[in-house]
Design a protein around this motif. Structure first.
Motif, PDB file in Angstrom:
ATOM      1  N   GLN A 103       0.815  -1.208   0.000  1.00 47.81           N
ATOM      2  CA  GLN A 103       0.000   0.000   0.000  1.00 47.81           C
ATOM      3  C   GLN A 103       0.854   1.266   0.000  1.00 47.81           C
ATOM      4  O   GLN A 103       0.344   2.365   0.224  1.00 47.81           O
ATOM      5  N   HIS A 104       2.138   1.117  -0.237  1.00 46.59           N
ATOM      6  CA  HIS A 104       3.000   2.286  -0.404  1.00 46.59           C
ATOM      7  C   HIS A 104       2.694   2.915  -1.762  1.00 46.59           C
ATOM      8  O   HIS A 104       2.393   2.200  -2.728  1.00 46.59           O
ATOM      9  N   PRO A 105       2.730   4.256  -1.863  1.00 47.69           N
ATOM     10  CA  PRO A 105       2.414   4.904  -3.144  1.00 47.69           C
ATOM     11  C   PRO A 105       3.237   4.396  -4.321  1.00 47.69           C
ATOM     12  O   PRO A 105       2.800   4.473  -5.469  1.00 47.69           O
ATOM     13  N   SER A 106       4.426   3.861  -4.055  1.00 49.03           N
ATOM     14  CA  SER A 106       5.263   3.367  -5.140  1.00 49.03           C
ATOM     15  C   SER A 106       4.647   2.167  -5.852  1.00 49.03           C
ATOM     16  O   SER A 106       5.053   1.831  -6.968  1.00 49.03           O
ATOM     17  N   PHE A 107       3.645   1.528  -5.213  1.00 49.37           N
ATOM     18  CA  PHE A 107       2.990   0.395  -5.861  1.00 49.37           C
ATOM     19  C   PHE A 107       1.979   0.853  -6.918  1.00 49.37           C
ATOM     20  O   PHE A 107       1.505   0.050  -7.705  1.00 49.37           O
ATOM     21  N   LEU A 108       1.649   2.131  -6.900  1.00 43.98           N
ATOM     22  CA  LEU A 108       0.801   2.673  -7.954  1.00 43.98           C
ATOM     23  C   LEU A 108       1.650   2.916  -9.192  1.00 43.98           C
ATOM     24  O   LEU A 108       2.731   3.495  -9.114  1.00 43.98           O
ATOM     25  N   LYS A 109       1.170   2.465 -10.342  1.00 43.35           N
ATOM     26  CA  LYS A 109       1.930   2.661 -11.573  1.00 43.35           C
ATOM     27  C   LYS A 109       2.091   4.147 -11.874  1.00 43.35           C
ATOM     28  O   LYS A 109       3.151   4.613 -12.245  1.00 43.35           O
ATOM     29  N   VAL A 110       1.001   4.863 -11.732  1.00 36.58           N
ATOM     30  CA  VAL A 110       1.049   6.310 -11.962  1.00 36.58           C
ATOM     31  C   VAL A 110       0.261   6.991 -10.850  1.00 36.58           C
ATOM     32  O   VAL A 110      -0.915   6.706 -10.656  1.00 36.58           O
ATOM     33  N   LEU A 111       0.905   7.857 -10.122  1.00 41.90           N
ATOM     34  CA  LEU A 111       0.227   8.621  -9.075  1.00 41.90           C
ATOM     35  C   LEU A 111       0.042  10.044  -9.593  1.00 41.90           C
ATOM     36  O   LEU A 111       1.008  10.781  -9.766  1.00 41.90           O
ATOM     37  N   SER A 112      -1.193  10.397  -9.879  1.00 39.47           N
ATOM     38  CA  SER A 112      -1.465  11.712 -10.445  1.00 39.47           C
ATOM     39  C   SER A 112      -1.120  12.799  -9.431  1.00 39.47           C
ATOM     40  O   SER A 112      -1.102  12.551  -8.222  1.00 39.47           O
ATOM     41  N   PRO A 113      -0.824  14.016  -9.907  1.00 36.45           N
ATOM     42  CA  PRO A 113      -0.533  15.113  -8.978  1.00 36.45           C
ATOM     43  C   PRO A 113      -1.648  15.316  -7.951  1.00 36.45           C
ATOM     44  O   PRO A 113      -1.383  15.594  -6.792  1.00 36.45           O
ATOM     45  N   LYS A 114      -2.908  15.156  -8.388  1.00 41.54           N
ATOM     46  CA  LYS A 114      -4.026  15.328  -7.468  1.00 41.54           C
ATOM     47  C   LYS A 114      -4.009  14.259  -6.387  1.00 41.54           C
ATOM     48  O   LYS A 114      -4.181  14.554  -5.191  1.00 41.54           O
TER      49      LYS A 114
END
Length: 272
Positions: free
Chosen positions: A240-251
């Motif tokens: 659940q760390h943000p790095s697991f998201l492929k793309v984290l939008s600025p929002k």
């Protein structure tokens, strides 16, 4: 020796066993017939001690996640290898398994109250109540009850405190780990959000592949590791760390960082 055996919370063990059996029989088809459940890590379960174990997991529904884990735990303890085939394992379930849940959720109807008797350690959320954001201190009785459950057996907790993915880890989980020093076992689940409604009671889609991956216990220096370091370990362990998201939008990034800052402010209680 008392005629009626109870757990540390006063619940009658025989009654708890009946509830787990009944709920297990009713829910089994949700993971074997209407949908399928892929399991990894049954050998990890069998290697754990009888008590002082804390399972940390991401969260997708109120009840279906926990029900599936109880199936998996008991099947593994009965010798099943990554399978819940043949429900006979539920006849003699492990009774010192608990799960941390919001008190308002577990009091919201007859069925949640029955589920609560099966093993809930109900707490008052410090950040949300009745659908509204709040800011209140952690109750010492909630902390001690979680500790009581850890000392008695296995405890499942969802350290994000919400079914919304990639929300910050609540600092209280790290403090509980440092205080009670349990064996910390990460679990990563998937597919439950697609197959069930938010409560996890109604099947909204069939033929969904659900998964439960039980990882090896975390290595934690209980005395010397900082709370922030343990939180980071938890984020990576339950993916659940943000790095697991492929793309984290600025929002999304801004929302995540803002919520993290608010959380840290609210959790100053733990540093006192």
């Amino acid at each position: 020796m008392p005629l009626i055996k109870r757990n540390p919370f006063g619940h009658i063990l025989f009654l708890k066993k009946i509830i787990i059996r009944a709920c297990g029989v009713v829910s089994h088809a949700r993971y074997r017939k209407f949908n399928s459940l892929r399991i990894e890590g049954s050998d990890v379960i069998r290697a754990l001690p009888e008590k002082n174990v804390l399972f940390i997991s991401n969260h997708q529904t109120y009840f279906a996640d926990v029900a599936a884990m109880i199936h998996v735990f008991n099947a593994a303890l009965c010798g099943r290898d990554d399978s819940i085939k043949n429900i006979g394992y539920i006849w003699n379930p492990k009774l010192n398994v608990y799960y941390v849940a919001a008190g308002e959720t577990m009091k919201s109807g007859l069925l949640p109250k029955i589920f609560a008797y099966a093993g809930s350690v109900s707490i008052d959320r410090t950040w949300r109540n009745s659908g509204k954001n709040v800011n209140r201190q952690v109750k010492n009785s909630d902390i001690s009850n979680i500790g009581k459950a850890i000392n008695d057996g296995w405890v499942i907790t969802f350290p994000q405190g919400t079914t919304t993915p990639f929300k910050p880890i609540r600092r209280g989980t790290a403090h509980i780990i440092k205080t009670y020093k349990p064996v910390v076992v990460p679990i990563v689940i998937d597919g439950f959000r697609r197959s069930f409604d938010k409560k996890g009671l109604r099947i909204k889609k069939r033929n969904v592949l659900q998964s439960i991956v039980i990882k090896e216990p975390l290595e934690i220096d209980y005395e010397n590791e900082e709370v922030a370091d343990i939180i980071t370990k938890i984020e990576f362990a339950i993916e659940q760390h943000p790095s697991f998201l492929k793309v984290l939008s600025p929002k999304d990034a801004e929302e995540y960082l803002n919520e993290e800052a608010v959380l840290n402010k609210q959790r100053e209680f733990w540093s006192s």
